[in-house]
Design a protein around this motif. Structure first.
Motif, PDB file in Angstrom:
ATOM      1  N   ALA A 111      41.005  45.431  50.488  1.00 30.96           N
ATOM      2  CA  ALA A 111      41.947  44.941  49.475  1.00 30.96           C
ATOM      3  C   ALA A 111      43.172  45.856  49.383  1.00 30.96           C
TER       4      ALA A 111
ATOM      5  N   VAL B  28      42.704  41.870  43.735  1.00 33.34           N
ATOM      6  CA  VAL B  28      42.705  41.027  44.949  1.00 33.34           C
ATOM      7  C   VAL B  28      41.358  40.301  45.084  1.00 33.34           C
ATOM      8  N   TRP B  29      40.299  40.923  44.534  1.00 34.84           N
ATOM      9  CA  TRP B  29      38.974  40.293  44.621  1.00 34.84           C
ATOM     10  C   TRP B  29      38.975  39.023  43.776  1.00 34.84           C
TER      11      TRP B  29
ATOM     12  N   GLY C 106      39.700  42.672  54.673  1.00 34.84           N
ATOM     13  CA  GLY C 106      41.056  42.288  54.286  1.00 34.84           C
ATOM     14  C   GLY C 106      41.730  41.465  55.370  1.00 34.84           C
TER      15      GLY C 106
ATOM     16  N   TYR D  85      40.190  38.003  55.276  1.00 27.71           N
ATOM     17  CA  TYR D  85      40.738  37.345  54.075  1.00 27.71           C
ATOM     18  C   TYR D  85      42.136  36.789  54.363  1.00 27.71           C
TER      19      TYR D  85
END
Ligand code: F3S
Length: 387
Positions: free
Chosen positions: A199, A273-274, A359, A362
């Motif tokens: 993140a 960000v989570w 990340g 993601y």
């Protein structure tokens, strides 16, 4: 550009048409970027390996080449586990095309390690010149090992593998490796978690773009450095970063950061960000897992059964060297696949939402797999997979 006598002979076609064409490519690249010469490389890592990303055009181009690598060269992940693709649910048409791509690379002398973590397989040393192309591997080689590579494209890395040299510009030159922006992190946890550093990398990459960040306020381990770099290479174009008193070049060069623009990132911003969206599958191992990461996953899964598909990705050799740990992971119902990854395989395209501690995953899952992505710490990923 200054070419030596051997370079000139390759360029004249003395060593075949393929090497001549690829030398033209390297010289063209070097001329554009102002390289004064070509430099010998210790190894190459070649992306453009999944049929999903290169398609028929890429396969046709590769098939037109006729030479063999002259330095150790490994391949990036392909679109499937070459032995367990049926179990992964990869369509037969795709598998046949992928096998063709793999055959061509084998003929070109590229080792079929199929991984973005080649640094787990063979020694890469501080100061080595490399021609690596997968962006997280480039970031790790430059930042964590202190080797020197630009972020090569698939064709230029392959050209370097077949010629044994790369143009001497960019990050091959020591003077271009200084930090150009400072990032101060506030409130970082004491224990390095890959999801946390993923993140942080998502945020930092967006802030710094292609600059060279110098981090302070964090104490990542090697796996967290890997995750951090991968995410920054995905949301930005970072190819090298430094961490105060951690990464090797901060101990060799007296970097002066007082004059640099300083960006502050707080733990609250990182953890924002989570997200909490419901997911259909969980994917770990982007970049490919180390032995330590496999052990951590096995420990978290101990005695549990998965209730959702849990995919774990690692280099085949790492899987073989940690067979007992891998067997423990698979006893839970999770699957540990080699040669491929969550982004470049079509196998994960059947899920609408995927959770990961990466990340980079993601950042890429939405565009490459059409899935919503949820980023979380590793522990939460395993908890959701087994709840
Ligand atoms: Fe590696 Fe695939 Fe992630 S190549 S860095 S596992 S997107």
């Amino acid at each position: 550009m200054q070419l030596d006598r051997d370079d000139e002979r390759v360029l004249s076609g003395e060593f075949g048409e393929t090497r001549q064409r690829l030398m033209e490519l390297l010289v063209g690249l070097g001329t554009v970027y102002g390289a004064e010469k070509l430099v010998p490389i210790a190894s190459a890592q070649v992306s453009g390996a999944s049929y999903k990303t290169i398609g028929d055009w890429g396969l046709e181009w590769l098939s037109s080449l006729d030479a063999r690598a002259v330095v150790p060269a490994v391949l990036n992940p392909v679109g499937m586990d070459l032995e367990r693709w049926q179990e992964m649910g990869v369509p037969g048409d795709f598998a046949r095309k992928q096998e063709e791509v793999v055959r061509v690379y084998r003929r070109l002398g590229i080792r079929l390690e199929c991984t973005c973590t080649p640094y787990y397989l063979s020694l890469t040393n501080y100061g080595d010149h490399l021609a690596w192309s997968e962006s997280s591997a480039v970031c790790y080689a430059n930042s964590v090992i202190g080797a020197r590579t630009n972020r090569e494209g698939g064709p230029s890395a392959l050209a370097a593998a077949l010629v044994g040299k790369t143009p001497f510009y960019g990050l091959h030159r020591v003077e271009n490796r200084r930090p150009t922006v400072a990032i101060r992190v506030e409130g970082a946890p004491d224990t390095p978690d890959s999801g946390w550093y993923g993140a942080l990398g998502v945020l930092a990459g967006k802030e710094v773009g292609a600059r060279i960040p110098f981090f302070s306020g964090i104490r990542p381990n090697r796996d967290s450095l890997k995750t951090l770099g991968a995410a920054m290479a995905a949301t930005g174009a970072v190819a090298l970063f430094h961490v105060d008193r951690i990464t090797p070049e901060t101990r060799v060069f007296p970097f002066e950061t007082a004059e640099l623009e300083t960006i502050t990132i707080t733990a609250e911003e990182v953890e924002a960000v989570w997200s909490e969206i419901p997911v259909e599958a969980i994917a770990l191992g982007c970049p490919h897992c180390s032995g330590e990461e496999l052990a951590r996953i096995a420990a978290l899964l101990d005695g549990r059964r998965t209730t959702k598909p849990l995919f774990v990705f690692a280099a085949r050799r790492v899987i073989q060297e940690h067979a007992v740990t891998v067997a423990a992971i698979e006893r839970s119902g999770a699957r540990v696949y080699a040669d491929t990854c969550m982004v470049v395989s079509p196998a994960l395209e059947r899920y609408g939402a995927i959770m990961t501690n990466s990340g980079k995953g993601y950042a890429y899952l939405p565009s490459m797999c059409g899935a919503e992505a949820r980023l979380a710490p590793l522990e939460d990923c395993v908890a959701v997979a087994t709840s």
